[in-house]
Scaffold this active site. Structure first.
Site, PDB file in Angstrom:
ATOM      1  N   SER A  16     -24.345  66.019 -31.439  1.00  0.00           N
ATOM      2  CA  SER A  16     -23.432  66.141 -30.297  1.00  0.00           C
ATOM      3  C   SER A  16     -22.493  64.940 -30.224  1.00  0.00           C
ATOM      4  O   SER A  16     -22.140  64.483 -29.145  1.00  0.00           O
ATOM      5  CB  SER A  16     -24.246  66.245 -29.009  1.00  0.00           C
ATOM      6  OG  SER A  16     -25.122  65.134 -28.936  1.00  0.00           O
ATOM      7  N   GLY A  17     -22.104  64.437 -31.409  1.00  0.00           N
ATOM      8  CA  GLY A  17     -21.083  63.393 -31.453  1.00  0.00           C
ATOM      9  C   GLY A  17     -19.710  64.020 -31.288  1.00  0.00           C
ATOM     10  O   GLY A  17     -19.562  65.098 -30.685  1.00  0.00           O
ATOM     11  N   TRP A  19     -17.486  65.387 -33.565  1.00  0.00           N
ATOM     12  CA  TRP A  19     -17.332  66.688 -34.239  1.00  0.00           C
ATOM     13  C   TRP A  19     -18.417  67.656 -33.766  1.00  0.00           C
ATOM     14  O   TRP A  19     -18.161  68.848 -33.587  1.00  0.00           O
ATOM     15  CB  TRP A  19     -17.375  66.479 -35.748  1.00  0.00           C
ATOM     16  CG  TRP A  19     -17.132  67.659 -36.665  1.00  0.00           C
ATOM     17  CD1 TRP A  19     -17.721  67.825 -37.893  1.00  0.00           C
ATOM     18  CD2 TRP A  19     -16.232  68.790 -36.520  1.00  0.00           C
ATOM     19  NE1 TRP A  19     -17.259  68.984 -38.500  1.00  0.00           N
ATOM     20  CE2 TRP A  19     -16.348  69.586 -37.677  1.00  0.00           C
ATOM     21  CE3 TRP A  19     -15.363  69.209 -35.517  1.00  0.00           C
ATOM     22  CZ2 TRP A  19     -15.623  70.781 -37.862  1.00  0.00           C
ATOM     23  CZ3 TRP A  19     -14.635  70.403 -35.696  1.00  0.00           C
ATOM     24  CH2 TRP A  19     -14.762  71.158 -36.843  1.00  0.00           C
ATOM     25  N   GLY A  20     -19.615  67.150 -33.519  1.00  0.00           N
ATOM     26  CA  GLY A  20     -20.690  68.013 -33.022  1.00  0.00           C
ATOM     27  C   GLY A  20     -20.293  68.688 -31.719  1.00  0.00           C
ATOM     28  O   GLY A  20     -20.519  69.886 -31.521  1.00  0.00           O
ATOM     29  N   LYS A 126     -20.604  65.017 -43.643  1.00  0.00           N
ATOM     30  CA  LYS A 126     -19.932  64.492 -44.833  1.00  0.00           C
ATOM     31  C   LYS A 126     -20.680  63.247 -45.308  1.00  0.00           C
ATOM     32  O   LYS A 126     -20.566  62.185 -44.704  1.00  0.00           O
ATOM     33  CB  LYS A 126     -18.464  64.196 -44.504  1.00  0.00           C
ATOM     34  CG  LYS A 126     -17.688  65.491 -44.190  1.00  0.00           C
ATOM     35  CD  LYS A 126     -16.254  65.273 -43.764  1.00  0.00           C
ATOM     36  CE  LYS A 126     -15.532  66.630 -43.616  1.00  0.00           C
ATOM     37  NZ  LYS A 126     -14.194  66.509 -43.024  1.00  0.00           N
ATOM     38  N   LYS A 211     -14.100  61.705 -49.919  1.00  0.00           N
ATOM     39  CA  LYS A 211     -12.810  61.350 -49.300  1.00  0.00           C
ATOM     40  C   LYS A 211     -12.961  60.214 -48.297  1.00  0.00           C
ATOM     41  O   LYS A 211     -12.015  59.480 -48.021  1.00  0.00           O
ATOM     42  CB  LYS A 211     -12.116  62.581 -48.708  1.00  0.00           C
ATOM     43  CG  LYS A 211     -12.837  63.247 -47.526  1.00  0.00           C
ATOM     44  CD  LYS A 211     -12.540  62.627 -46.174  1.00  0.00           C
ATOM     45  CE  LYS A 211     -13.428  63.179 -45.092  1.00  0.00           C
ATOM     46  NZ  LYS A 211     -13.319  62.465 -43.813  1.00  0.00           N
ATOM     47  N   GLN A 306     -18.666  56.981 -41.944  1.00  0.00           N
ATOM     48  CA  GLN A 306     -19.478  57.441 -43.075  1.00  0.00           C
ATOM     49  C   GLN A 306     -19.041  56.783 -44.386  1.00  0.00           C
ATOM     50  O   GLN A 306     -19.782  56.753 -45.362  1.00  0.00           O
ATOM     51  CB  GLN A 306     -19.378  58.970 -43.215  1.00  0.00           C
ATOM     52  CG  GLN A 306     -19.789  59.713 -41.958  1.00  0.00           C
ATOM     53  CD  GLN A 306     -21.285  59.821 -41.771  1.00  0.00           C
ATOM     54  OE1 GLN A 306     -21.903  60.827 -42.059  1.00  0.00           O
ATOM     55  NE2 GLN A 306     -21.898  58.746 -41.298  1.00  0.00           N
TER      56      GLN A 306
HETATM   57  N1  LIG Z   1     -15.370  63.362 -35.916  1.00  0.00           N
HETATM   58  C1  LIG Z   1     -14.645  64.044 -36.803  1.00  0.00           C
HETATM   59  O1  LIG Z   1     -13.412  64.145 -36.695  1.00  0.00           O
HETATM   60  C2  LIG Z   1     -15.352  64.729 -37.947  1.00  0.00           C
HETATM   61  C3  LIG Z   1     -14.718  65.804 -38.567  1.00  0.00           C
HETATM   62  C4  LIG Z   1     -15.330  66.447 -39.629  1.00  0.00           C
HETATM   63  C5  LIG Z   1     -16.580  66.030 -40.045  1.00  0.00           C
HETATM   64  N2  LIG Z   1     -17.191  65.000 -39.409  1.00  0.00           N
HETATM   65  C6  LIG Z   1     -18.546  64.640 -39.886  1.00  0.00           C
HETATM   66  O2  LIG Z   1     -19.490  65.111 -38.949  1.00  0.00           O
HETATM   67  C7  LIG Z   1     -20.665  64.301 -38.974  1.00  0.00           C
HETATM   68  C8  LIG Z   1     -21.020  63.916 -37.545  1.00  0.00           C
HETATM   69  O3  LIG Z   1     -19.968  63.172 -36.999  1.00  0.00           O
HETATM   70  P1  LIG Z   1     -19.577  63.185 -35.457  1.00  0.00           P
HETATM   71  O4  LIG Z   1     -18.129  62.848 -35.415  1.00  0.00           O
HETATM   72  O5  LIG Z   1     -20.010  64.444 -34.799  1.00  0.00           O
HETATM   73  O6  LIG Z   1     -20.487  61.998 -34.849  1.00  0.00           O
HETATM   74  P2  LIG Z   1     -19.992  60.646 -34.145  1.00  0.00           P
HETATM   75  O7  LIG Z   1     -19.743  59.626 -35.192  1.00  0.00           O
HETATM   76  O8  LIG Z   1     -18.902  60.935 -33.187  1.00  0.00           O
HETATM   77  O9  LIG Z   1     -21.221  60.250 -33.236  1.00  0.00           O
HETATM   78  C9  LIG Z   1     -22.391  59.625 -33.666  1.00  0.00           C
HETATM   79  C10 LIG Z   1     -23.538  60.517 -33.267  1.00  0.00           C
HETATM   80  O10 LIG Z   1     -24.754  59.978 -33.806  1.00  0.00           O
HETATM   81  C11 LIG Z   1     -25.751  60.074 -32.788  1.00  0.00           C
HETATM   82  N3  LIG Z   1     -26.802  59.126 -33.094  1.00  0.00           N
HETATM   83  C12 LIG Z   1     -26.812  57.773 -32.909  1.00  0.00           C
HETATM   84  N4  LIG Z   1     -27.998  57.280 -33.313  1.00  0.00           N
HETATM   85  C13 LIG Z   1     -28.729  58.320 -33.753  1.00  0.00           C
HETATM   86  C14 LIG Z   1     -30.030  58.450 -34.306  1.00  0.00           C
HETATM   87  N5  LIG Z   1     -30.811  57.383 -34.495  1.00  0.00           N
HETATM   88  N6  LIG Z   1     -30.462  59.678 -34.651  1.00  0.00           N
HETATM   89  C15 LIG Z   1     -29.686  60.762 -34.491  1.00  0.00           C
HETATM   90  N7  LIG Z   1     -28.432  60.715 -33.974  1.00  0.00           N
HETATM   91  C16 LIG Z   1     -27.977  59.504 -33.613  1.00  0.00           C
HETATM   92  C17 LIG Z   1     -24.999  59.797 -31.511  1.00  0.00           C
HETATM   93  O11 LIG Z   1     -25.734  60.247 -30.409  1.00  0.00           O
HETATM   94  C18 LIG Z   1     -23.749  60.631 -31.760  1.00  0.00           C
HETATM   95  O12 LIG Z   1     -23.980  61.961 -31.409  1.00  0.00           O
HETATM   96  C19 LIG Z   1     -20.327  63.116 -39.896  1.00  0.00           C
HETATM   97  O13 LIG Z   1     -20.872  63.350 -41.169  1.00  0.00           O
HETATM   98  C20 LIG Z   1     -18.814  63.146 -39.973  1.00  0.00           C
HETATM   99  O14 LIG Z   1     -18.302  62.624 -41.191  1.00  0.00           O
HETATM  100  C21 LIG Z   1     -16.615  64.340 -38.358  1.00  0.00           C
HETATM  101  O1  LIG Z   2     -12.549  60.168 -38.706  1.00  0.00           O
HETATM  102  P1  LIG Z   2     -13.164  60.223 -40.064  1.00  0.00           P
HETATM  103  O2  LIG Z   2     -12.606  59.191 -40.998  1.00  0.00           O
HETATM  104  O3  LIG Z   2     -14.669  60.215 -39.983  1.00  0.00           O
HETATM  105  O4  LIG Z   2     -12.732  61.630 -40.682  1.00  0.00           O
HETATM  106  C1  LIG Z   2     -12.865  62.768 -39.875  1.00  0.00           C
HETATM  107  C2  LIG Z   2     -12.869  64.050 -40.673  1.00  0.00           C
HETATM  108  O5  LIG Z   2     -13.792  64.009 -41.725  1.00  0.00           O
HETATM  109  C3  LIG Z   2     -11.515  64.485 -41.128  1.00  0.00           C
HETATM  110  O6  LIG Z   2     -11.598  65.768 -41.714  1.00  0.00           O
END
Ligand SMILES: NC(=O)c1ccc[n+]([C@@H]2O[C@H](COP(=O)([O-])OP(=O)(O)OC[C@H]3O[C@@H](n4cnc5c(N)ncnc54)[C@H](O)[C@@H]3O)[C@@H](O)[C@H]2O)c1
Ligand SMILES: O=P(O)(O)OC[C@H](O)CO
Length: 366
Positions: A16-17, A19-20, A126, A211, A306
């Protein structure tokens, strides 16, 4: 696929971050409309206490908004936050994994024996893990730990843009089970989020993973005020190394995958507007004197990068195989991140860039 819910699939989101939360919102808008899905999307929340003293999960369920990771955006009343992992997944037959990659192994271990029979998964994560036996993609880790089929969804998907329904594309990667991939595509597709499916799970997942390392390089050149030509060069060299590395690890990876949203499009958007780029820019502006961990905490308020850990994981693979010289960009990013090289090194290796055209071409060199 047997779902046991009078024909309706139940979806749970693990994470639930930023993207979540956006993915939960998008999925909930579809489950509310599509008759083959149960309305409710249960979203597992890694519980934390907000500065107000309130629990994050309670705040989400009250305001229908994730005030920490996606402020200002309503998720939908059918997104239900659940801080209990076991309860969040217990009725689901479609599981969406979307946590930072470093947490997924621990989460999977907790889920062993807790899932419904026949459950399917998709990973939006990712990243990868490196084990004694070698690199392990996150979808494989999920499959191996839980014994379930797992597709991947990657693409040019900056979450904050999808949250306000700006048009994006994405790529689902699958292995053999096209029906499962189509089911996921149906669940994710909206008029503003177009999904293609590709039978190349490793290619799609490695694009999304690698990437992030190139995005660190792009941020470094931004922080050094090198300009657009340099950044474009970094992106080109990065894409070439991404393809070569992917094909060395998995010879089945297809060239065409790099032309999907998960490939060149994600590389471009991340190098222009992502968090990895932004923090790497700050790292270079500080001359490498403040660590990525410190800058991440200060700039991202709990969100996670990441690219830095992926650079380390890729470097472990390169070192193990003696491939560092073949992948100067991927290697140099790690050496800069750990302070072994200054940020300026990002543009100093390029004159030694080797010819990687042999990978998948007609003149293999090893
Ligand atoms: N944000 C984007 O724009 C985006 C887009 C595409 C893909 N992604 C990928 O999605 C994945 C998740 O990213 P995000 O943006 O949703 O997260 P985020 O980076 O926004 O948030 C971090 C998350 O990790 C959680 N967290 C912290 N400590 C933890 C623990 N010990 N155990 C479990 N969870 C914990 C937090 O509660 C929070 O939900 C990543 O691999 C990222 O690369 C992100
Ligand atoms: O914000 P970043 O660098 O984690 O990238 C977000 C997504 O992976 C873009 O597709």
């Amino acid at each position: 696929m047997e779902n046991g819910h009078a024909g309706k699939h139940r979806v749970a989101v693990i994470g639930s971050g930023n993207w979540g939360s956006v993915a939960s919102r998008l999925l909930a808008s579809n489950t509310a409309k599509l008759p083959s899905f149960h309305d409710e999307v249960r979203m597992w929340v890694f519980e934390e206490t907000l500065p107000t003293g309130e629990k994050l999960s309670e705040s989400i369920n009250q305001a229908h908004e994730n005030c920490k990771y996606l402020p200002g955006i309503k998720l939908g009343t059918n997104v239900i936050a659940d801080p209990d992992l076991e309860s969040a997944v217990k009725d689901a037959d479609m599981l969406v994994f979307v946590t930072p990659h470093q947490f997924v192994e621990g989460i999977c271990k907790k889920l062993v024996g807790k899932l419904r029979p026949g459950v399917e998964a998709i990973s939006l994560i990712k990243g990868m893990e490196v084990k004694m036996e070698g690199p392990c993609m996150i979808s494989k880790l999920i499959t191996n730990t839980l014994g379930i089929n797992c597709c991947v969804l990657m693409g040019a998907n900056i979450a904050n843009e999808i949250a306000v329904e700006k048009f994006s594309e994405a790529t689902i990667g699958y292995r053999e089970d096209k029906e499962a991939a189509n089911r996921w595509a149906k669940l994710f597709t909206t008029p503003y989020f177009l999904v293609a499916i590709v039978e190349d799970i490793e290619g799609v997942e490695l694009c999304g993973t690698l990437k992030n390392v190139v995005a660190i390089a792009a941020g470094l050149v931004d922080g050094l005020d090198m300009g657009n030509n340099t950044k474009a060069a970094i992106m080109r060299i990065g894409l070439r190394e991404m393809r070569a590395f992917s094909k060395l690890l998995f010879p089945s990876v297809r060239d065409n995958t790099f032309f999907e949203s998960c490939g060149v499009a994600d590389l471009i958007t991340t190098c222009l507007g992502g968090r990895n780029r932004r923090v790497a820019e700050a790292f270079a502006r500080n001359g490498g004197k403040r660590s990525f961990d410190e800058l991440e905490a200060e700039m991202l308020h709990g969100q996670k990068l990441q690219g830095v850990s992926t650079a380390r994981e890729v470097y472990e693979v390169l070192t193990y195989h003696g491939w560092q010289e073949l992948f100067p960009l991927l290697s140099t990013v790690h050496e800069i991140c750990i302070g072994q090289l200054p940020p300026t090194s990002i543009v100093e290796y390029s004159e030694h860039t080797p010819n990687l055209s042999f990978v998948g071409g007609s003149t293999p060199c090893y």
